[in-house]
Design an enzyme around this catalytic site. Structure first.
Site, PDB file in Angstrom:
ATOM      1  N   LYS A   1      -3.891   4.899  68.487  1.00 32.28           N
ATOM      2  CA  LYS A   1      -3.302   5.677  69.588  1.00 32.28           C
ATOM      3  C   LYS A   1      -2.308   4.839  70.383  1.00 32.28           C
ATOM      4  CE  LYS A   1      -5.230   9.813  69.620  1.00 32.28           C
ATOM      5  NZ  LYS A   1      -4.495  11.061  69.656  1.00 32.28           N
TER       6      LYS A   1
ATOM      7  N   LYS B   1      -4.348  14.834  55.126  1.00 30.41           N
ATOM      8  CA  LYS B   1      -5.379  15.788  55.530  1.00 30.41           C
ATOM      9  C   LYS B   1      -4.708  16.982  56.201  1.00 30.41           C
ATOM     10  CE  LYS B   1      -9.498  15.580  58.413  1.00 30.41           C
ATOM     11  NZ  LYS B   1     -10.392  14.723  59.184  1.00 30.41           N
TER      12      LYS B   1
ATOM     13  N   LYS C   1      -2.599  20.673  61.856  1.00 30.95           N
ATOM     14  CA  LYS C   1      -1.593  21.476  62.542  1.00 30.95           C
ATOM     15  C   LYS C   1      -0.410  20.613  62.960  1.00 30.95           C
ATOM     16  CE  LYS C   1      -2.665  25.034  64.754  1.00 30.95           C
ATOM     17  NZ  LYS C   1      -3.106  26.120  65.615  1.00 30.95           N
TER      18      LYS C   1
END
Ligand code: SF4
Length: 324
Positions: free
Chosen positions: A112, A192, A195
């Protein structure tokens, strides 16, 4: 007494068939065997979400999908994380027993930091502590996870164990329940289904939209012409047929290898089976969407039931920590 399951999912709006096969079907089945608590984790979303103007809409769309897919508010608690504010208090208390080194070593924190260097906020570091609070607040014994989430659950177990060692037995150490279909690839055949990556097929699409999406899928890259023999084992469409067309799976493989079927027809067949599998879901979804108050009522009732458990746990924790 049934064991208690907890699972939290980020508020990502309309769910895709990766969510359906990898998590939601499992959520539905677990209701037969366990006391289930399912949570839309909206506070977690704030660690990376800078524009929150659509958050309420994404929560609503996700809950709508869950309910239409078969999550039953009579049997399970289906709620939104921030509707039970006790979790924030427990997060703070657990942070007092969690060494900072454990959190700084978490691989997803490091990822992150690279992904959003402009927004390395405190919440990102504390994310695993809040996740632990989500689980142990309800004294959940079982957490359904994909293999990629096992390290997070291990950290939650370590935090619970550390609390127990210091203040006495309070929390069960939650056990992982691996989902049957842990990894569903997206339409790109590489990553994977997600969205964010735009490689997904939403469950709630119409039949026509589903076929359009399936037609964009990458297949066996070595099969350039209709008469080339295919390699189903490396084709993403074939891997989806395993879930949606299980009774014809050997036939499809044989027809692909002998070039008896072309990729266009194979994709059309897949779209047809996805549509027939999701048809009843789509009907239920449309009926529920016509009753917006129903979703609000389910969430309010579930939050109330969750808070009864949450208050009891928090009272015990505060007493053990000497705060009462
Ligand atoms: S025929 Fe089907 S399984 Fe074979 S490569 Fe094409 S899409 Fe994939």
């Amino acid at each position: 007494m049934k064991k208690r399951v907890f699972s939290g999912a980020r508020c990502t709006g309309r769910q895709h068939i990766g969510n359906y096969l990898g998590a939601i079907k499992n959520y539905v089945n677990l209701q037969d065997e366990y006391d289930c608590i399912y949570c839309a984790v909206d506070v977690h979303a704030l660690t990376s979400l800078e524009d929150t103007s659509t958050l309420q809409e994404t929560i609503r769309e996700m809950i709508l999908d869950w309910l239409a897919a078969g999550l039953d508010p009579q049997r399970s608690i289906i709620f939104v994380q921030s509707h039970v504010p006790e979790v924030m208090e427990l997060h703070t208390l657990l942070s007092m027993v969690t060494p900072l080194g454990w959190l700084l070593r978490v691989p997803t924190f490091k990822e992150k930091v690279k992904l959003q260097p402009q927004n390395v906020n405190y919440g990102l570091v504390g994310y695993p502590v809040l996740m632990t609070a989500d689980i142990v607040l309800y004294k959940a014994e079982v957490v359904p996870v994909g293999e990629d989430q096992l390290p997070h659950l291990e950290l939650a177990r370590n935090i619970a164990r550390r609390f127990n060692n210091r203040f006495g037995d309070t929390f069960p150490e939650p056990q992982a329940k691996l989902t049957q279909f842990p990894l569903i690839l997206g339409l790109d055949g590489k990553e994977k289904m997600s969205k964010q990556l735009g490689n997904d097929i939403e469950m709630a699409l119409s039949d026509e939209e589903t076929e359009e999406r399936v037609m964009t899928a990458v297949t066996d890259p070595a099969r350039r012409y209709r008469n080339d023999p295919g390699h189903p084992e490396i084709c993403n469409i074939y891997s989806l047929h395993k879930y949606f067309t299980p009774s014809q799976i050997d036939d499809i493989a044989e027809q692909c290898r002998s070039a008896k079927i072309g990729c266009v027809d194979c994709k059309k067949l897949l779209a047809k089976h996805i549509n027939s599998d999701l048809g009843p879901f789509r009907e239920r979804r449309a009926a529920l969407a016509a009753k917006p108050q129903y979703i609000a009522d389910v969430l309010a009732d579930s939050a109330q039931r969750a808070r009864v458990i949450a208050r009891e746990t928090l009272g015990e924790v505060k007493q053990k920590m000497g705060l009462i």
